[in-house]
Motif scaffolding. Structure first.
Motif, PDB file in Angstrom:
ATOM      1  N   THR A 167      71.433  82.865  13.354  1.00  0.00           N
ATOM      2  CA  THR A 167      71.736  81.342  13.506  1.00  0.00           C
ATOM      3  C   THR A 167      71.748  80.649  12.090  1.00  0.00           C
ATOM      4  O   THR A 167      72.565  79.610  12.066  1.00  0.00           O
ATOM      5  CB  THR A 167      70.116  81.009  14.121  1.00  0.00           C
ATOM      6  OG1 THR A 167      69.884  81.465  15.320  1.00  0.00           O
ATOM      7  CG2 THR A 167      70.304  79.442  14.292  1.00  0.00           C
ATOM      8  N   ILE A 168      71.190  81.205  11.248  1.00  0.00           N
ATOM      9  CA  ILE A 168      71.305  80.785   9.726  1.00  0.00           C
ATOM     10  C   ILE A 168      72.694  80.800   9.460  1.00  0.00           C
ATOM     11  O   ILE A 168      73.437  79.935   8.850  1.00  0.00           O
ATOM     12  CB  ILE A 168      70.173  81.387   8.803  1.00  0.00           C
ATOM     13  CG1 ILE A 168      68.950  81.191   9.151  1.00  0.00           C
ATOM     14  CG2 ILE A 168      70.674  80.752   7.506  1.00  0.00           C
ATOM     15  CD1 ILE A 168      67.912  81.848   8.344  1.00  0.00           C
ATOM     16  N   PHE A 169      73.403  81.890   9.554  1.00  0.00           N
ATOM     17  CA  PHE A 169      74.600  82.153   9.250  1.00  0.00           C
ATOM     18  C   PHE A 169      75.623  81.385  10.048  1.00  0.00           C
ATOM     19  O   PHE A 169      76.729  80.682   9.418  1.00  0.00           O
ATOM     20  CB  PHE A 169      75.248  83.625   9.517  1.00  0.00           C
ATOM     21  CG  PHE A 169      74.851  84.588   8.270  1.00  0.00           C
ATOM     22  CD1 PHE A 169      75.875  84.812   7.248  1.00  0.00           C
ATOM     23  CD2 PHE A 169      73.757  85.223   8.294  1.00  0.00           C
ATOM     24  CE1 PHE A 169      75.411  85.615   6.287  1.00  0.00           C
ATOM     25  CE2 PHE A 169      73.357  85.802   6.920  1.00  0.00           C
ATOM     26  CZ  PHE A 169      74.386  86.360   6.013  1.00  0.00           C
ATOM     27  N   LEU A 170      75.578  81.277  11.282  1.00  0.00           N
ATOM     28  CA  LEU A 170      76.238  80.259  12.195  1.00  0.00           C
ATOM     29  C   LEU A 170      76.100  78.705  11.852  1.00  0.00           C
ATOM     30  O   LEU A 170      77.025  78.000  11.910  1.00  0.00           O
ATOM     31  CB  LEU A 170      76.036  80.432  13.578  1.00  0.00           C
ATOM     32  CG  LEU A 170      76.636  81.920  14.103  1.00  0.00           C
ATOM     33  CD1 LEU A 170      76.007  82.056  15.510  1.00  0.00           C
ATOM     34  CD2 LEU A 170      78.057  81.947  14.261  1.00  0.00           C
ATOM     35  N   MET A 171      74.736  78.388  11.249  1.00  0.00           N
ATOM     36  CA  MET A 171      74.758  77.096  11.163  1.00  0.00           C
ATOM     37  C   MET A 171      75.426  76.590   9.928  1.00  0.00           C
ATOM     38  O   MET A 171      76.027  75.352  10.071  1.00  0.00           O
ATOM     39  CB  MET A 171      73.179  76.825  10.712  1.00  0.00           C
ATOM     40  CG  MET A 171      72.317  76.665  11.964  1.00  0.00           C
ATOM     41  SD  MET A 171      70.317  76.655  11.495  1.00  0.00           S
ATOM     42  CE  MET A 171      70.409  75.354  10.446  1.00  0.00           C
ATOM     43  N   ARG A 172      75.739  77.324   8.922  1.00  0.00           N
ATOM     44  CA  ARG A 172      76.588  76.833   7.869  1.00  0.00           C
ATOM     45  C   ARG A 172      77.909  76.626   8.237  1.00  0.00           C
ATOM     46  O   ARG A 172      78.569  75.679   7.897  1.00  0.00           O
ATOM     47  CB  ARG A 172      76.760  78.143   6.847  1.00  0.00           C
ATOM     48  CG  ARG A 172      75.323  78.558   6.284  1.00  0.00           C
ATOM     49  CD  ARG A 172      75.357  79.917   5.274  1.00  0.00           C
ATOM     50  NE  ARG A 172      74.193  80.456   4.939  1.00  0.00           N
ATOM     51  CZ  ARG A 172      74.120  81.335   4.489  1.00  0.00           C
ATOM     52  NH1 ARG A 172      75.286  82.130   4.203  1.00  0.00           N
ATOM     53  NH2 ARG A 172      73.072  81.989   3.848  1.00  0.00           N
ATOM     54  N   LEU A 173      78.679  77.483   9.161  1.00  0.00           N
ATOM     55  CA  LEU A 173      79.949  77.357   9.538  1.00  0.00           C
ATOM     56  C   LEU A 173      79.740  76.061  10.674  1.00  0.00           C
ATOM     57  O   LEU A 173      81.176  75.213  10.681  1.00  0.00           O
ATOM     58  CB  LEU A 173      80.469  78.520  10.356  1.00  0.00           C
ATOM     59  CG  LEU A 173      80.458  79.680   9.265  1.00  0.00           C
ATOM     60  CD1 LEU A 173      80.736  81.098  10.029  1.00  0.00           C
ATOM     61  CD2 LEU A 173      81.729  79.630   8.318  1.00  0.00           C
ATOM     62  N   ILE A 174      78.902  76.182  11.421  1.00  0.00           N
ATOM     63  CA  ILE A 174      78.949  74.944  12.305  1.00  0.00           C
ATOM     64  C   ILE A 174      78.889  73.519  11.598  1.00  0.00           C
ATOM     65  O   ILE A 174      79.495  72.577  12.031  1.00  0.00           O
ATOM     66  CB  ILE A 174      77.779  75.067  13.520  1.00  0.00           C
ATOM     67  CG1 ILE A 174      77.951  76.092  14.251  1.00  0.00           C
ATOM     68  CG2 ILE A 174      77.654  73.960  14.112  1.00  0.00           C
ATOM     69  CD1 ILE A 174      76.785  76.400  15.432  1.00  0.00           C
ATOM     70  N   LEU A 175      78.248  73.380  10.526  1.00  0.00           N
ATOM     71  CA  LEU A 175      78.067  72.232   9.805  1.00  0.00           C
ATOM     72  C   LEU A 175      79.334  71.844   9.066  1.00  0.00           C
ATOM     73  O   LEU A 175      80.067  70.997   9.232  1.00  0.00           O
ATOM     74  CB  LEU A 175      77.078  72.400   8.550  1.00  0.00           C
ATOM     75  CG  LEU A 175      76.913  71.359   7.711  1.00  0.00           C
ATOM     76  CD1 LEU A 175      76.301  70.114   8.561  1.00  0.00           C
ATOM     77  CD2 LEU A 175      75.947  71.409   6.421  1.00  0.00           C
ATOM     78  N   VAL A 176      80.306  72.927   8.582  1.00  0.00           N
ATOM     79  CA  VAL A 176      81.468  73.061   8.068  1.00  0.00           C
ATOM     80  C   VAL A 176      82.633  72.591   9.057  1.00  0.00           C
ATOM     81  O   VAL A 176      83.408  71.483   8.863  1.00  0.00           O
ATOM     82  CB  VAL A 176      81.808  74.183   7.286  1.00  0.00           C
ATOM     83  CG1 VAL A 176      83.346  73.903   6.921  1.00  0.00           C
ATOM     84  CG2 VAL A 176      80.894  74.560   6.039  1.00  0.00           C
ATOM     85  N   LEU A 177      82.548  72.934  10.265  1.00  0.00           N
ATOM     86  CA  LEU A 177      83.404  72.575  11.331  1.00  0.00           C
ATOM     87  C   LEU A 177      82.949  71.091  11.746  1.00  0.00           C
ATOM     88  O   LEU A 177      84.181  70.401  11.921  1.00  0.00           O
ATOM     89  CB  LEU A 177      83.135  73.319  12.613  1.00  0.00           C
ATOM     90  CG  LEU A 177      83.759  73.165  13.804  1.00  0.00           C
ATOM     91  CD1 LEU A 177      85.355  73.245  13.700  1.00  0.00           C
ATOM     92  CD2 LEU A 177      83.181  74.163  14.896  1.00  0.00           C
ATOM     93  N   ALA A 178      81.959  70.698  11.909  1.00  0.00           N
ATOM     94  CA  ALA A 178      81.526  69.496  12.058  1.00  0.00           C
ATOM     95  C   ALA A 178      82.054  68.478  11.362  1.00  0.00           C
ATOM     96  O   ALA A 178      82.801  67.211  11.517  1.00  0.00           O
ATOM     97  CB  ALA A 178      79.843  69.076  12.354  1.00  0.00           C
TER      98      ALA A 178
END
Length: 396
Positions: free
Chosen positions: A150-161
């Motif tokens: 979840t922590i790893f994915l949160m970074r990328l989801i934030l960048v995607l947003a």
């Protein structure tokens, strides 16, 4: 490959930061964006491919320093896009909220940096031998509440947003035709933003799939040796890093072409100006020079004592940093010297008409736009090689 691309991105970011960031804040955002992207790639390489216990020890246990800047990738991209579209690179007070995710992660990862070195080495050895250990290791205080995936994915989801947000901002300008005001006659800027945001979208989406699949497959070596998603990710990263070299003009920080609005311009000059505005760079810069001469000659802006670079840029409707670039790089002359030449020529004309017999030289200087007697004498002597008095003596 990932290591080489990371170094290429760092090299590109240094070019932008060292040579352009002081002059153009938009280049500061772009340079930091490429640097943080490269830092993230380098971080991935160390954890997943390097097998170096020392490097893993340094990076894995210093996430507060190495990991928190990754949360600023999205804001840097957004700020750059916004500054290009609006020709305004200033941060607003509300922009401080964009730093919040990076601050939260920094604080949560800070205690991990205080772990004794020998413990860091032991964990690093485990990670080097088996990357799936990352799934179990609690690197930050956030790991107490969230899984590593979840922590790893949160970074990328934030960048995607942020990437989608930047794309939305760009499309909004296109739909509402605001782009015609900001980027008039500069189709390449639209292409550049499309390439930048497009490759970024490809990269971040492929990275999301890669991270998801990595945790799902428990960091299987087969996944990292060959995978279609990984190829797409490399294409996105390569495209992102090499795209600036196909649009070198962006490094100059010249994001807009103002509308031409010269006073009392005849049809011939207007047609020439329109032809000049069909392209950017040399033609645009040449049009700035023509516009500057035209306004000085017809508008006599040099007679205003407050005529400085900012005042002149506002009067002729050209961004001040564009005007500064023109005088520094093209004309090879300070704006003040350019303005003073017009003032001196005006003073010379008054003297030749015999005004020196009617009023004082100080009054002639004031009528020519100089704010003081000393400034008039100093600039006159610098330009003509003689004092105003000596020059006037020739016409007495």
């Amino acid at each position: 490959m990932l290591l080489f691309l990371s170094f290429l991105g760092i090299f590109l970011s240094l070019i932008l930061l060292l040579f352009n960031a002081r002059k153009y804040k938009s280049s500061l955002y772009l340079g930091l964006f490429f640097f943080l992207i490269s830092l993230y790639g380098f971080y991935q390489y160390i954890l997943l491919y390097s097998k170096s216990v020392t490097l893993i020890s340094l990076f894995l246990f210093n996430l507060s320093v190495a990991g928190s800047p990754v949360y600023l990738i999205g804001p840097m991209l957004f700020w750059y896009t916004r500054s290009v579209l609006t020709d305004d690179a200033k941060l607003k007070r509300i922009d401080l909220w964009h730093f919040l995710p990076a601050i939260v992660f920094f604080v949560s990862a800070l205690p991990n940096a205080l772990v004794p070195w020998h413990e860091k080495v032991e964990v690093a050895k485990t990670v080097a031998q088996n990357q799936s250990f990352i799934m179990e290791y609690k690197a930050t205080l956030l790991s107490e509440f969230l899984s590593s995936a979840t922590i790893f994915l949160m970074r990328l989801i934030l960048v995607l947003a942020y990437t989608i947000w930047s794309f939305g901002l760009f499309i909004n300008y296109l739909v509402k035709k605001k782009i015609s005001i900001v980027l008039s006659k500069q189709q390449f800027m639209k292409k550049w933003l499309c390439y930048l945001l497009g490759f970024m979208l490809i990269l971040v989406i492929s990275q999301l799939f890669m991270v998801f699949k990595s945790f799902e497959m428990h960091f299987s070596a087969i996944f990292f040796t060959f995978n279609f998603i990984r190829v797409i990710s490399v294409v996105g990263l390569v495209g992102l890093l090499i795209s600036p070299f196909f649009f070198p003009t962006i490094l100059y920080g010249l994001p807009r072409m103002p509308e031409i609005n010269e006073p009392e311009n005849d049809d011939r000059q207007l047609n020439e100006t329109k032809l000049l505005s069909n392209s950017f760079e040399s033609d645009y810069l040449k049009s700035i020079g023509q516009k500057s001469d035209s306004f000085m000659e017809k508008g006599r802006l040099y007679l205003d004592p407050d005529c400085n670079l900012g005042f002149f840029a506002k009067q002729i409707d050209v961004p001040a940093h564009h005007l500064a670039y023109y005088f520094r790089e093209i004309k090879k002359q300070r704006f003040n010297d350019f303005r003073n030449e017009w003032r001196i020529n005006h003073a010379k004309a008054l003297i030749q008409e015999g005004k020196a017999n009617e009023v004082t030289l100080e009054a002639i200087g004031m009528q020519s736009g100089f704010s003081s007697r000393n400034a008039f004498i100093s600039d006159f002597k610098k330009t003509e090689g003689v004092s105003p008095g000596a020059y006037a003596a020739r016409y007495n």
